[in-house]
Design a protein around this motif. Structure first.
Motif, PDB file in Angstrom:
ATOM      1  N   ALA A   1     130.513  14.959  82.029  1.00  0.00           N
ATOM      2  CA  ALA A   1     130.497  15.602  80.707  1.00  0.00           C
ATOM      3  C   ALA A   1     131.745  15.238  79.910  1.00  0.00           C
ATOM      4  O   ALA A   1     131.674  15.053  78.692  1.00  0.00           O
ATOM      5  CB  ALA A   1     130.400  17.120  80.859  1.00  0.00           C
ATOM      6  N   THR A   2     132.889  15.118  80.568  1.00  0.00           N
ATOM      7  CA  THR A   2     134.126  14.728  79.894  1.00  0.00           C
ATOM      8  C   THR A   2     133.976  13.329  79.305  1.00  0.00           C
ATOM      9  O   THR A   2     134.301  13.090  78.135  1.00  0.00           O
ATOM     10  CB  THR A   2     135.314  14.768  80.872  1.00  0.00           C
ATOM     11  OG1 THR A   2     135.420  16.083  81.405  1.00  0.00           O
ATOM     12  CG2 THR A   2     136.608  14.383  80.191  1.00  0.00           C
ATOM     13  N   GLN A   3     133.465  12.430  80.113  1.00  0.00           N
ATOM     14  CA  GLN A   3     133.258  11.060  79.638  1.00  0.00           C
ATOM     15  C   GLN A   3     132.270  11.032  78.481  1.00  0.00           C
ATOM     16  O   GLN A   3     132.466  10.315  77.496  1.00  0.00           O
ATOM     17  CB  GLN A   3     132.760  10.187  80.784  1.00  0.00           C
ATOM     18  CG  GLN A   3     133.728  10.085  81.929  1.00  0.00           C
ATOM     19  CD  GLN A   3     133.039   9.741  83.229  1.00  0.00           C
ATOM     20  OE1 GLN A   3     131.994   9.116  83.229  1.00  0.00           O
ATOM     21  NE2 GLN A   3     133.622  10.149  84.332  1.00  0.00           N
ATOM     22  N   ALA A   4     131.216  11.828  78.574  1.00  0.00           N
ATOM     23  CA  ALA A   4     130.209  11.868  77.508  1.00  0.00           C
ATOM     24  C   ALA A   4     130.818  12.361  76.199  1.00  0.00           C
ATOM     25  O   ALA A   4     130.525  11.815  75.128  1.00  0.00           O
ATOM     26  CB  ALA A   4     129.040  12.757  77.920  1.00  0.00           C
ATOM     27  N   HIS A   5     131.681  13.380  76.276  1.00  0.00           N
ATOM     28  CA  HIS A   5     132.285  13.905  75.045  1.00  0.00           C
ATOM     29  C   HIS A   5     133.272  12.912  74.435  1.00  0.00           C
ATOM     30  O   HIS A   5     133.387  12.813  73.219  1.00  0.00           O
ATOM     31  CB  HIS A   5     132.957  15.250  75.308  1.00  0.00           C
ATOM     32  CG  HIS A   5     131.976  16.337  75.630  1.00  0.00           C
ATOM     33  ND1 HIS A   5     130.922  16.664  74.817  1.00  0.00           N
ATOM     34  CD2 HIS A   5     131.886  17.150  76.703  1.00  0.00           C
ATOM     35  CE1 HIS A   5     130.228  17.633  75.364  1.00  0.00           C
ATOM     36  NE2 HIS A   5     130.795  17.943  76.521  1.00  0.00           N
ATOM     37  N   ILE A   6     133.979  12.166  75.269  1.00  0.00           N
ATOM     38  CA  ILE A   6     134.875  11.131  74.751  1.00  0.00           C
ATOM     39  C   ILE A   6     134.060  10.052  74.045  1.00  0.00           C
ATOM     40  O   ILE A   6     134.370   9.651  72.919  1.00  0.00           O
ATOM     41  CB  ILE A   6     135.733  10.515  75.883  1.00  0.00           C
ATOM     42  CG1 ILE A   6     136.712  11.537  76.446  1.00  0.00           C
ATOM     43  CG2 ILE A   6     136.498   9.292  75.371  1.00  0.00           C
ATOM     44  CD1 ILE A   6     137.429  11.078  77.706  1.00  0.00           C
TER      45      ILE A   6
ATOM     46  N   ASN B   1     130.981  10.282  72.842  1.00  0.00           N
ATOM     47  CA  ASN B   1     130.330  10.834  71.647  1.00  0.00           C
ATOM     48  C   ASN B   1     131.311  10.976  70.487  1.00  0.00           C
ATOM     49  O   ASN B   1     130.965  10.680  69.339  1.00  0.00           O
ATOM     50  CB  ASN B   1     129.683  12.178  71.952  1.00  0.00           C
ATOM     51  CG  ASN B   1     128.438  12.043  72.798  1.00  0.00           C
ATOM     52  OD1 ASN B   1     127.822  10.973  72.855  1.00  0.00           O
ATOM     53  ND2 ASN B   1     128.069  13.108  73.478  1.00  0.00           N
ATOM     54  N   ALA B   2     132.526  11.448  70.775  1.00  0.00           N
ATOM     55  CA  ALA B   2     133.534  11.573  69.712  1.00  0.00           C
ATOM     56  C   ALA B   2     133.835  10.200  69.121  1.00  0.00           C
ATOM     57  O   ALA B   2     133.964  10.051  67.898  1.00  0.00           O
ATOM     58  CB  ALA B   2     134.805  12.227  70.249  1.00  0.00           C
TER      59      ALA B   2
ATOM     60  N   PHE C   1     138.301   4.122  75.776  1.00  0.00           N
ATOM     61  CA  PHE C   1     138.880   5.103  76.686  1.00  0.00           C
ATOM     62  C   PHE C   1     137.789   5.785  77.515  1.00  0.00           C
ATOM     63  O   PHE C   1     137.952   6.014  78.716  1.00  0.00           O
ATOM     64  CB  PHE C   1     139.699   6.131  75.905  1.00  0.00           C
ATOM     65  CG  PHE C   1     140.394   7.135  76.751  1.00  0.00           C
ATOM     66  CD1 PHE C   1     141.402   6.766  77.622  1.00  0.00           C
ATOM     67  CD2 PHE C   1     140.035   8.477  76.699  1.00  0.00           C
ATOM     68  CE1 PHE C   1     142.040   7.700  78.419  1.00  0.00           C
ATOM     69  CE2 PHE C   1     140.662   9.415  77.485  1.00  0.00           C
ATOM     70  CZ  PHE C   1     141.670   9.025  78.351  1.00  0.00           C
ATOM     71  N   GLY C   2     136.662   6.099  76.880  1.00  0.00           N
ATOM     72  CA  GLY C   2     135.543   6.702  77.612  1.00  0.00           C
ATOM     73  C   GLY C   2     134.988   5.769  78.670  1.00  0.00           C
ATOM     74  O   GLY C   2     134.672   6.194  79.788  1.00  0.00           O
ATOM     75  N   TRP C   3     134.877   4.505  78.334  1.00  0.00           N
ATOM     76  CA  TRP C   3     134.400   3.533  79.321  1.00  0.00           C
ATOM     77  C   TRP C   3     135.399   3.388  80.469  1.00  0.00           C
ATOM     78  O   TRP C   3     135.011   3.248  81.626  1.00  0.00           O
ATOM     79  CB  TRP C   3     134.144   2.176  78.672  1.00  0.00           C
ATOM     80  CG  TRP C   3     132.997   2.183  77.694  1.00  0.00           C
ATOM     81  CD1 TRP C   3     131.884   2.975  77.714  1.00  0.00           C
ATOM     82  CD2 TRP C   3     132.873   1.356  76.536  1.00  0.00           C
ATOM     83  NE1 TRP C   3     131.074   2.693  76.647  1.00  0.00           N
ATOM     84  CE2 TRP C   3     131.649   1.706  75.905  1.00  0.00           C
ATOM     85  CE3 TRP C   3     133.662   0.369  75.956  1.00  0.00           C
ATOM     86  CZ2 TRP C   3     131.211   1.082  74.742  1.00  0.00           C
ATOM     87  CZ3 TRP C   3     133.212  -0.244  74.800  1.00  0.00           C
ATOM     88  CH2 TRP C   3     132.003   0.106  74.202  1.00  0.00           C
TER      89      TRP C   3
END
Length: 192
Positions: free
Chosen positions: A112-117, A119-120, A174-176
């Motif tokens: 979920a943390t990665q998804a929010h990064i 998505n932002a 950063f999310g990747w």
């Protein structure tokens, strides 16, 4: 791990949780203010006489016109642009709020943390592109009822658009990277 290392780690985690909690509430307040501001702006555009602002100036893309002079169809188009701009901003801030909740909970490598990064980052890029296109579109909407030679197309770049695009791309990368780090951490746990 020694006691000193454990205390330092606990101090760092408390600092992360404290700042994340403060930022969660700050972004929550911003979300509420954005919702109120967007509703007021749309209401003013659609019903200027009701709010006693028909003589107010509408300033968009470097053009100024009295609100009462702009036909309803054009004000409807401008209202749609306001709604879209605030939708994009709210999407950015909602994902940032959820990200701060994840950080507060210590879920640094959770999906979920990665998804929010991610998505932002996506919504920031979308907002940057919208910001680039909004001035030309709003200038055409604002002057659409003018004579064919008096219509205007204004293009303006202020730098904020590029900031949104670059920062959005940075968040995507950063999310990747976080996704790869979580994958490596999972592989290491399975190996041991």
């Amino acid at each position: 791990m020694s006691t000193l290392e454990g205390l330092e780690r606990d101090t760092r985690l408390r600092r992360i949780r404290r700042l994340s909690n403060a930022m969660k509430w700050f972004v929550t307040v911003l979300l509420v203010l954005m919702s109120v501001a967007s509703a007021i702006l749309v209401f003013m555009l659609l019903l200027p006489a009701f709010l006693d602002v028909p003589n107010g100036l509408l300033d968009s893309a470097g053009l100024e016109r009295k609100l009462e002079e702009v036909p309803v169809a054009q004000r409807l188009g401008l209202s749609a642009m306001v709604v879209l701009a605030f939708f994009l901003l709210r999407s950015i801030f909602w994902n940032l709020r959820r990200l701060f909740v994840q950080f507060h909970d210590g879920a640094f490598f959770a999906p979920a943390t990665q998804a929010h990064i991610l998505n932002a980052g996506f919504w920031l890029i979308a907002y940057g592109l919208f910001d680039i296109l909004s001035d030309p579109v709003s200038s055409v909407l604002l002057t659409w009822d003018n004579a064919p030679g008096a219509r205007r197309l204004e293009v303006e770049l202020s730098g904020g658009e590029f900031f949104s695009l670059v920062f959005g791309a940075l968040l995507l990368v950063f999310g990747w990277i976080m996704r790869e780090a979580a994958s490596l951490a999972d592989e290491n746990r399975q190996f041991v």
